[in-house]
Design an enzyme around this catalytic site. Structure first.
Site, PDB file in Angstrom:
ATOM      1  N   ASP A 188      65.884  -7.937  50.997  1.00 37.11           N
ATOM      2  CA  ASP A 188      66.198  -6.719  50.171  1.00 37.11           C
ATOM      3  C   ASP A 188      64.940  -5.996  49.579  1.00 37.11           C
ATOM      4  OD1 ASP A 188      67.950  -5.636  48.001  1.00 37.11           O
ATOM      5  OD2 ASP A 188      66.033  -5.962  46.853  1.00 37.11           O
TER       6      ASP A 188
ATOM      7  N   THR B 205      66.539 -13.063  55.814  1.00 39.22           N
ATOM      8  CA  THR B 205      66.581 -14.022  54.706  1.00 39.22           C
ATOM      9  C   THR B 205      67.500 -15.212  54.679  1.00 39.22           C
ATOM     10  OG1 THR B 205      66.953 -14.015  52.530  1.00 39.22           O
ATOM     11  CG2 THR B 205      67.954 -12.088  53.510  1.00 39.22           C
TER      12      THR B 205
ATOM     13  N   ARG C 175      53.856 -11.182  50.500  1.00 42.93           N
ATOM     14  CA  ARG C 175      54.146 -10.092  49.598  1.00 42.93           C
ATOM     15  C   ARG C 175      53.068  -9.131  49.205  1.00 42.93           C
ATOM     16  NH1 ARG C 175      57.851 -14.542  48.762  1.00 42.93           N
ATOM     17  NH2 ARG C 175      59.551 -13.774  48.927  1.00 42.93           N
TER      18      ARG C 175
ATOM     19  N   ASP D  66      72.233 -12.508  51.129  1.00 43.18           N
ATOM     20  CA  ASP D  66      72.455 -11.678  49.879  1.00 43.18           C
ATOM     21  C   ASP D  66      72.456 -10.116  50.212  1.00 43.18           C
ATOM     22  OD1 ASP D  66      69.826 -11.577  50.324  1.00 43.18           O
ATOM     23  OD2 ASP D  66      69.247 -11.768  48.166  1.00 43.18           O
TER      24      ASP D  66
ATOM     25  N   ARG E  19      68.497 -18.287  43.750  1.00 47.51           N
ATOM     26  CA  ARG E  19      68.305 -17.912  42.483  1.00 47.51           C
ATOM     27  C   ARG E  19      69.217 -17.027  42.041  1.00 47.51           C
ATOM     28  NH1 ARG E  19      62.661 -17.121  43.713  1.00 47.51           N
ATOM     29  NH2 ARG E  19      61.602 -18.899  43.481  1.00 47.51           N
TER      30      ARG E  19
ATOM     31  N   ASP F 298      68.933 -16.148  52.309  1.00 50.36           N
ATOM     32  CA  ASP F 298      69.985 -16.238  50.939  1.00 50.36           C
ATOM     33  C   ASP F 298      71.300 -15.433  51.572  1.00 50.36           C
ATOM     34  OD1 ASP F 298      67.901 -17.151  49.395  1.00 50.36           O
ATOM     35  OD2 ASP F 298      67.080 -15.317  48.911  1.00 50.36           O
TER      36      ASP F 298
ATOM     37  N   GLY G 261      59.969 -13.551  52.128  1.00 48.77           N
ATOM     38  CA  GLY G 261      60.461 -14.848  52.478  1.00 48.77           C
ATOM     39  C   GLY G 261      60.576 -14.947  54.008  1.00 48.77           C
TER      40      GLY G 261
HETATM   41  P1  ADP Z   1      62.336  -9.817  50.649  1.00 47.94           P
HETATM   42  O1  ADP Z   1      61.892  -8.954  51.551  1.00 47.94           O
HETATM   43  O2  ADP Z   1      62.476 -11.246  51.012  1.00 47.94           O
HETATM   44  O3  ADP Z   1      63.359  -9.475  49.497  1.00 47.94           O
HETATM   45  P2  ADP Z   1      60.130  -9.232  48.479  1.00 47.94           P
HETATM   46  O4  ADP Z   1      61.315  -8.780  47.338  1.00 47.94           O
HETATM   47  O5  ADP Z   1      59.254 -10.011  47.930  1.00 47.94           O
HETATM   48  O6  ADP Z   1      61.091 -10.207  49.668  1.00 47.94           O
HETATM   49  O7  ADP Z   1      59.738  -8.083  49.147  1.00 47.94           O
HETATM   50  C1  ADP Z   1      58.648  -8.058  50.016  1.00 47.94           C
HETATM   51  C2  ADP Z   1      57.755  -6.914  49.984  1.00 47.94           C
HETATM   52  O8  ADP Z   1      58.500  -5.873  50.120  1.00 47.94           O
HETATM   53  C3  ADP Z   1      56.957  -6.861  48.481  1.00 47.94           C
HETATM   54  O9  ADP Z   1      55.888  -7.727  48.542  1.00 47.94           O
HETATM   55  C4  ADP Z   1      56.785  -5.500  48.243  1.00 47.94           C
HETATM   56  O10 ADP Z   1      55.310  -5.165  49.009  1.00 47.94           O
HETATM   57  C5  ADP Z   1      57.561  -4.534  49.189  1.00 47.94           C
HETATM   58  N1  ADP Z   1      58.781  -4.215  48.205  1.00 47.94           N
HETATM   59  C6  ADP Z   1      59.556  -4.849  47.679  1.00 47.94           C
HETATM   60  N2  ADP Z   1      60.330  -4.240  46.813  1.00 47.94           N
HETATM   61  C7  ADP Z   1      60.065  -2.939  47.009  1.00 47.94           C
HETATM   62  C8  ADP Z   1      60.562  -1.585  46.737  1.00 47.94           C
HETATM   63  N3  ADP Z   1      61.526  -1.315  45.556  1.00 47.94           N
HETATM   64  N4  ADP Z   1      59.792  -0.383  46.851  1.00 47.94           N
HETATM   65  C9  ADP Z   1      58.727  -0.735  47.755  1.00 47.94           C
HETATM   66  N5  ADP Z   1      58.480  -1.814  48.369  1.00 47.94           N
HETATM   67  C10 ADP Z   1      58.875  -2.925  47.904  1.00 47.94           C
END
Ligand code: ADP
Length: 320
Positions: free
Chosen positions: A103, A126, A72, A130, A172, A128, A11
């Site tokens: 995260d 982010t 993503r 969080d 969320r 959030d 995000g």
């Molecule tokens: P944010 O970074 O804002 O938390 P996401 O959780 O959607 O957003 O994560 C962004 C991107 O990081 C995902 O589309 C994915 O490609 C990668 N990603 C997320 N979680 C993992 C994970 N546990 N291991 C490896 N890559 C991940």
């Protein structure tokens, strides 16, 4: 280290541009070349990289969103996808990668480090707030101020019409935006996912307000606490007050970053580059007690997100 890359992922958050700018300029200061990766891990897998100069980040510190775009990537969550990403970096002689995101993005950075030895440094971006290891994430302050400004406007009109407004803010899994915007906006009630919602309790707070002559009010609802429709219909029934609702939604994601977010992003971007310059990887940067810190990503992500119970109780104490 002679050449690094930077990407934004997950995000978007106001202040990401200030972080990119800091990475580019701090790296240039240390005679390190920087490549900007478009669309997060998607662009990395596809090899969508461009060299960034000091000038390519001019006029960006004040802009919300991210000039590198974000995405993503499902492919990146697989080992094969990450292998491709690591190969792109090694083919181009890139030794370090700064990942700005939440995260999930930082978990991805840790995987690249653990599986392929890519020297990654995570920067928390982010709205959030969080991530438990850092007091603040880039974008949170701006998002809270955007929500606060909406709450101020709503208070004017609600008080003119003797109405209660339920304002749904983002979060969320985290009540951080709701708690801070609610406290700062003088909300009567703040509902967050970290605390179970007792609508009898909420109704009795609003009824107590009514008994002392309050005819309007603000309920700040984090989206993960309870469905808005349910809160609205139950409270209508239990209080007999007139209700309206507003969903702030994506408005909270955009906008020019606040001073706090620009300064935080700049400080964290500089530290991220310093770590890479010292050949360190698999680390995240953050801020604790006003000081910039860095620690291993795996250690940082094992720390549970905080919820400030004291602030929550204080907000309640001050609300009526
Ligand atoms: P944010 O970074 O804002 O938390 P996401 O959780 O959607 O957003 O994560 C962004 C991107 O990081 C995902 O589309 C994915 O490609 C990668 N990603 C997320 N979680 C993992 C994970 N546990 N291991 C490896 N890559 C991940």
């Amino acid at each position: 280290m002679k050449r690094i890359a930077v990407l934004t992922s997950g995000g978007d958050a106001p202040g990401m541009n200030a972080a990119i700018r800091a990475v580019v300029r701090a790296a240039n200061f240390h005679h390190i070349e920087v490549y900007g990766v478009s669309r997060g891990y998607c662009g990395l897998i596809e090899g969508d990289l461009q060299m960034l100069s000091r000038r390519s980040v001019s006029d960006t510190i004040q802009r919300g969103g991210t000039i590198l775009k974000t995405a993503r990537s499902v492919e990146f969550t697989t080992y094969e996808g990450r292998k491709k990403a690591a190969e792109v970096l090694s083919e181009r002689g890139i030794d370090g990668l700064v990942v700005i995101g939440g995260d999930g993005s930082l978990r991805g950075a840790n995987d690249l480090w653990k599986e392929f030895g890519v020297k990654t440094v995570g920067v928390p971006g982010t709205i959030d707030n969080d991530l438990g290891y850092t007091d603040r994430t880039i974008g949170f302050d701006t998002a809270v101020n955007t929500a606060l400004s909406a709450i101020n406007n709503l208070r004017d009109t609600m008080s003119s019409h003797d109405r209660v407004v339920i304002v749904q803010v983002m979060g969320r899994h985290s009540g951080e935006i709701a708690l801070h915007a609610g406290l700062a906006g003088g909300a009567e009630v703040i509902l967050v996912p970290e605390k179970s919602v007792d609508l009898d309790d909420v109704a009795s707070i609003l009824n107590r307000g009514k008994a002392v002559g309050k005819t309007s009010g603000i309920v700040v609802l984090a989206e993960g606490a309870m469905p808005l429709d349910e809160v609205m219909s139950e409270l209508k029934e239990r209080t007999g007050l007139s209700f309206r609702s507003t969903v702030l939604g994506y408005i909270q994601r955009g906008g020019s970053p606040s001073m706090e977010d620009r300064v935080l992003a700049s400080r964290l971007g500089v530290r991220a580059v310093e770590l890479l310059k010292d050949n360190k990887g698999g680390r995240v940067v953050g801020v604790k007690g006003g000081e910039v810190i860095d620690l291993p990503i795996s250690e940082a992500l094992a720390i549970a997100p905080r919820f400030d119970e004291v602030l929550y109780e204080q907000a309640k104490m001050l609300s009526l």
